[in-house]
Every structure is written in structure tokens, then in C-alpha cells.
Design a protein around this motif. Structure first.
Motif, short mmCIF file in Angstrom:
data_model
loop_
_atom_site.label_atom_id
_atom_site.label_comp_id
_atom_site.label_asym_id
_atom_site.label_seq_id
_atom_site.Cartn_x
_atom_site.Cartn_y
_atom_site.Cartn_z
N ALA A 423 -13.22 38.53 -18.43
CA ALA A 423 -12.36 38.50 -17.26
C ALA A 423 -12.95 38.33 -15.95
O ALA A 423 -12.50 37.75 -14.76
CB ALA A 423 -11.57 39.88 -17.26
N ASP A 543 -7.63 45.71 -20.66
CA ASP A 543 -7.86 45.01 -19.29
C ASP A 543 -6.82 44.44 -18.77
O ASP A 543 -6.30 43.49 -19.70
CB ASP A 543 -9.30 44.24 -19.38
CG ASP A 543 -10.40 44.99 -19.60
OD1 ASP A 543 -10.85 45.75 -19.07
OD2 ASP A 543 -10.98 44.58 -20.80
N PRO A 545 -5.29 40.95 -17.21
CA PRO A 545 -5.91 39.72 -16.97
C PRO A 545 -6.11 39.38 -15.46
O PRO A 545 -5.91 39.86 -14.59
CB PRO A 545 -4.79 38.73 -17.60
CG PRO A 545 -3.57 39.61 -17.43
CD PRO A 545 -4.15 40.90 -17.45
N ASP A 546 -7.30 38.51 -15.30
CA ASP A 546 -7.87 38.56 -14.05
C ASP A 546 -7.89 36.69 -13.89
O ASP A 546 -8.98 36.66 -13.95
CB ASP A 546 -9.24 39.07 -14.06
CG ASP A 546 -9.55 38.94 -12.37
OD1 ASP A 546 -8.85 38.53 -11.56
OD2 ASP A 546 -10.81 39.47 -12.21
#
Length: 559
Positions: A423, A543, A545-546
């Protein structure tokens, strides 16, 4: 003369329970009460429950209400109530007292089993009781199992016999001489009807006839393929398997068809028992693997159930896909599980919806073996068309299966570290597998974040307020601050990652200072903001999403 079928008894059900699915808690009316079937929860609640075991699926947790339910079941004529064994001690005293008062038996289902195991057990015991007595074929088999059944049916039919399940796996067969036809030889040696043979039978329409017919089917001899008689084994409308008879030179005995019909009835409880045993073994193994991986329950019993010793070094490998997509496609899971099994004898695995966890014996105690399996699983998943993204983490080798939970925890952290690195990556193909040494610092950070999270959730202040406000409006500031901090304050580099103009990023950082009073030049503030950004983009191990940030219209006009 054949006596009519009889009801099973509670004693027979418990005697039939070779795998320990049920444990007797209380039998105030004795063990010889009749058992005519099984009901699940309030299934058919309006009709009498005469002689049935009732499974307490969904039984209320209120002891007083549960006790009243026991009295109601007794009034309807139930034989016993089966409770789930939670491992927290005996059933509530109110339930035991109500059972003792009404004469209703109480049973506890083993923690590793499920309700389906109990249903199969009762059905199998009842099927054995329903065979009756005085039947010559039943008397000759005399509870000897499928092997004896195959041998006796062969004698009655003057033929070679195989008993198969619905997947055409051979469960039993009669003696095979050197002159047996090639198909029979390859079927018995392989333990399964060859795939080409199954395809041939399907094309010929024989399998369709077998699934739909309740009579003996005749197949004429064809070259080296001898004359055959086939009959389906059914329990009511449910197909359980089939019996195949191949003529041995002189042809079938005159009573062959009738013997096969009766044998199909006699085989029902044996096939139910076989299915119960296979299912029980699988669930017992899964229960033991789950217990070792979680560190719960009697770990020594789990270890012994799996055939391991306390001196067996082992490591855990975790293959995981994103939870935002559908669970593992069956073909992907089967391929990964097969690869894990083939890696080393004694390998066990646990399947969850988005995760495959492998318990790997490592006799030489070297971490490289688990990392090699992680690499193989990641490569296999990447090579499969349309397979989801799978990341694989290997935990460290531990000295004993008794401490496998520590390796499992680390393997899951390795997978989280891989997700976070991907990410936050600036480009290039992301790694899809790793061992503990490959991501040691990332794993250490995740442990710190997990320890800090409860404190952070209780914390107030401007950083907390900024994160909460930004999440409500799309998360632009969190993404921008994360990229800025990851780039060590290099605005052009961070802007490239966000796919923004550097001035847009500068404007966002200015807004953080002015609106929330956060001075990013102050070391303490920068530390708190860094922790907050990591916590905001790592939601308890899942996590966020980036991806690239396209920015908002207001950002581009306010530079």
C-alpha cells in the motif's frame, strides 16, 4: 422368518459412536429407551417427538427458559436432548434438574464435532437397528463391516464385488484373482474407478440409469469387460454409493439379483457409518489444528490427534487474500492445499474463508523450509488465471507444536506487513511472500501499533479530532499526511505518489496547521501524527487501500 425392523436404543447409539461424538450426561430412564430418529431444534415442533433425539441448536442461554424447554420436550415424548459441549463445565443445574425430573436423557456433543455429525450418527445407528434379524445375508455379515459384506455378497452372487461411494472410490471389495478383468484390477489398485472409465459410463448413460433406478441394472459383457450387475445404495431418496458385481467366468448365480437388492439395503448403515467416520476424522483434525494454531484447549491432546510429538519443530505459513473480495475460489484453495500437503509428509492445514493456514513440520529446524513453501504458494497463486491476489507469510520455526500459536501469530503479522508495504510502495512489483527476517522491522512496528491502538482509541486532542473529521469527508488529509511522512517531508516526492500538484499538497498541509493547530515541525507532534496515520491506515490488521489521489476541485482552485 425375518423379524420386523426394530427401533434403536440410546445404548446402541452410544455403542455405535466410535469417534466420541456424544457424551452421556444423564439417563434417568436408563440407556435402553428407544431412539427412532433425530430432530434439530424446533423442527416440526408441532408434532410429537416420540422417541427422537432433539439437538439443542439455538437453545436459549437463559437456564430457566431452557429448563422449561426440557420439560416441553419430555411432554412431547422426546428420548434425549443433545447439548453442545462448550468445555465450560457441566450443563446448568436447572437443565439437569428438569431432565432428572422428567426422565429425559441429556447428551453433550463434542466440541470438535458439529450437528451434522450427530445426525449422521443417529441415522447410522437407526439404520443398523432397522435391518431386523433372521435374514440369512444379515446373519452371515453379522456386523463385520463392508469388507465382510463384499465377501459374502460375492459368495451369494458367484461374482467379484466392489462397493463404491458416490465419488467412485472403492470402500470394499471381494477377493481378486489373477484373472480379474483389467478395469477391476486398476480400480482396486488405484482405490478409485479410473476417470476414463467414469467418463465412458457417463457417455453410455449407465450412470444416469444408476442414479435414477431402484432396481439392479444389467450391463452385457463387452470384449474383455465381463458381464456386470450394478445396484445403487440408497437411504430413502439419498444416494450413498453402489455395489458392482462382475461375472467370474461361469456367470452369475440364479439368486444374484435378489442378493444384490438385499445387499444394497444392508450396506446403508455401513455407508452412513463410513461417511460419519470420514467426516469425524476431518473435523477432529481441523479442531486439533485450530486449537494448536490458536493456543486454545488441550494442546497436548490436539498434538497427539495429529500424530505429532512435543519434540517436532514446526512453523506456520499463512496464505491470505483481501477480505474485500469473495472467499477463495474452490480451485485456488484446492491447488494451494495440495501444494502444501505435497511439500512435506505430516503437513496439516486449516481453511477459513479468506485464509489458508498451514502447520508445517520442520525436522531440521530451519526457517528456510517455511519460507520456501511461502514462495511456492505465492508463485502458484500468481500463475493461476483469474486468481485473487494472495500474500503468503511464513512464521518462525518453534521447537514444538505446543507453541505453534506463536509462529501463527507472526505469520499473520508478516502478511499484514506485506499488505502495508504494498500500500505504501512507490512502484515496482510488490513482494507477495516473506519470512520473519524479511519484514522484521515492519512486524515490530505492527506489534507496537496493536499495543498502542487501545490507548489511541481512548485518546482525545487535535490529532484525534483531525483524523475523525477527515474520515467523515473522504480521508484526503490522512492520505496526504501519510505520503508526506513516508517521503520524510519531501513534498515533490509525496505529491508524485498521490498524483497531485505539489502546491495542492502544500495547501493541504497548511490547512492541517491552521484548522487543527498541528505544527509538523515539532518532533512530538510529528511522532503522534505518524502513529495516528499508521493506525488510521491499518484498521486492526486490515489495511485501507492507499491508491492515487485525484484530489478535489476545491483543492485545485485554492492553491
Amino acid at each position: 422368518m425375518i423379524t420386523p425392523p426394530q427401533d434403536a436404543t440410546l445404548r446402541q447409539v452410544l455403542d455405535h459412536d466410535e469417534d466420541g461424538v456424544l457424551r452421556l450426561v444423564l439417563a434417568p430412564s436408563g440407556p435402553d429407551v428407544p431412539v427412532r430418529g433425530v430432530l434439530i431444534g424446533d423442527e416440526d415442533a408441532a408434532r410429537p417427538h416420540d422417541g427422537h433425539l432433539v439437538l439443542a441448536a439455538g437453545l436459549t442461554a437463559d437456564p430457566a427458559a431452557a429448563a422449561e424447554r426440557v420439560r416441553e420436550l419430555a411432554r412431547r415424548g422426546a428420548t434425549a436432548l443433545v447439548l453442545r459441549d462448550t468445555g465450560d463445565g457441566p450443563p446448568p443445574a436447572e437443565i439437569v434438574a428438569a431432565a432428572r425430573e422428567t426422565g429425559l436423557a441429556l447428551l453433550a456433543r463434542a466440541g470438535w464435532a458439529d450437528w451434522a455429525d450427530t445426525v449422521e450418527l443417529v441415522r447410522s445407528a437407526c439404520a443398523f437397528a432397522a435391518l431386523g434379524t433372521g435374514d440369512r445375508l444379515v446373519g452371515d455379515i453379522a456386523g463385520g463391516g463392508l469388507a465382510v459384506l463384499a465377501a459374502e455378497v460375492a459368495r451369494y452372487c458367484g461374482a467379484s464385488i466392489t462397493v463404491e461411494d458416490t465419488q467412485f472410490r472403492v470402500l470394499a471389495h471381494s477377493a481378486t484373482g489373477p484373472d480379474a478383468d483389467p478395469v477391476r484390477q486398476s480400480t482396486i489398485l488405484g482405490g478409485k474407478v479410473p476417470d476414463w472409465r467414469v467418463a465412458e459410463l457417463r457417455r453410455a448413460g449407465l450412470l444416469r440409469a444408476l442414479w435414477s433406478s431402484r432396481d439392479v441394472i444389467h450391463r452385457a459383457a463387452d470384449g474383455d469387460d465381463p458381464e456386470r450387475l450394478i445396484v445403487a445404495i440408497r437411504n430413502g431418496g439419498e444416494m450413498l454409493g453402489s455395489i458392482w458385481a462382475a461375472a467370474d467366468g461361469a456367470g452369475f448365480a440364479p439368486e444374484a439379483r435378489e442378493a444384490l437388492r438385499r445387499a444394497a439395503e444392508v450396506a446403508v448403515p455401513y455407508l452412513l457409518q463410513h461417511r460419519l467416520r470420514v467426516g469425524s476424522e476431518r473435523r477432529r483434525e481441523q479442531h486439533a489444528v485450530r486449537g494448536l494454531l490458536s493456543g486454545e484447549g488441550d494442546r497436548r491432546s490436539h498434538m497427539w490427534s495429529l500424530g505429532l510429538t512435543a519434540q517436532t519443530p514446526c512453523a506456520v505459513v499463512v496464505a491470505e487474500q483481501e477480505e474485500s473480495v469473495a472467499p477463495f475460489p474452490e480451485r485456488v484453495f484446492q491447488a494451494l492445499a495440495l501444494q502444501a500437503r505435497a511439500h512435506r509428509t505430516g503437513t496439516r492445514y486449516l481453511r477459513e474463508s479468506h485464509r489458508l493456514t498451514v502447520l508445517l513440520p520442520v525436522p531440521d529446524g530451519q526457517d528456510r523450509d517455511a519460507v520456501a513453501l511461502a514462495r511456492d504458494l505465492a508463485s502458484l497463486a500468481a500463475a493461476m488465471p483469474d486468481a485473487p491476489v494472495v500474500r503468503v507469510g511464513a512464521g518462525p520455526v518453534v521447537a514444538s507444536p505446543l507453541t505453534a500459536a506463536a509462529s501463527a501469530e507472526e505469520a499473520r503479522l508478516v502478511v499484514r506487513a506485506l499488505r502495508e508495504r504494498e500500500a505504501r510502495a512507490d512502484g515496482g512489483p510488490p513482494p507477495r511472500h516473506a519470512g520473519p527476517d524479511d519484514v522484521r522491522q515492519s512486524v515490530a512496528v505492527l506489534r507496537v501499533l496493536d499495543a498502542v491502538r487501545p490507548l489511541w482509541d481512548r485518546h482525545g486532542g487535535p490529532v484525534h479530532d483531525m483524523v475523525a473529521a477527515d474520515r467523515a469527508t473522504g480521508g484526503d488529509l490522512v492520505r496526504s499526511l501519510t505520503a508526506y511522512l513516508d517521503a520524510a517531508g519531501d513534498i515533490p516526492r509525496a505529491a508524485r505518489r498521490l498524483v497531485l500538484h505539489p502546491n495542492t499538497l502544500r495547501y493541504r498541509l497548511k490547512r492541517v496547521r491552521e484548522r487543527f493547530g498541528l505544527d509538523l515541525d515539532d518532533p512530538d507532534t510529528r511522532l503522534i501524527v505518524t502513529l495516528a496515520m499508521r493506525l488510521a491506515t491499518s484498521d486492526d490488521g486490515h489495511d485501507a487501500p492507499d491508491g492515487p489521489d485525484t484530489g478535489k476541485a476545491s483543492d485545485s482552485t485554492e492553491m
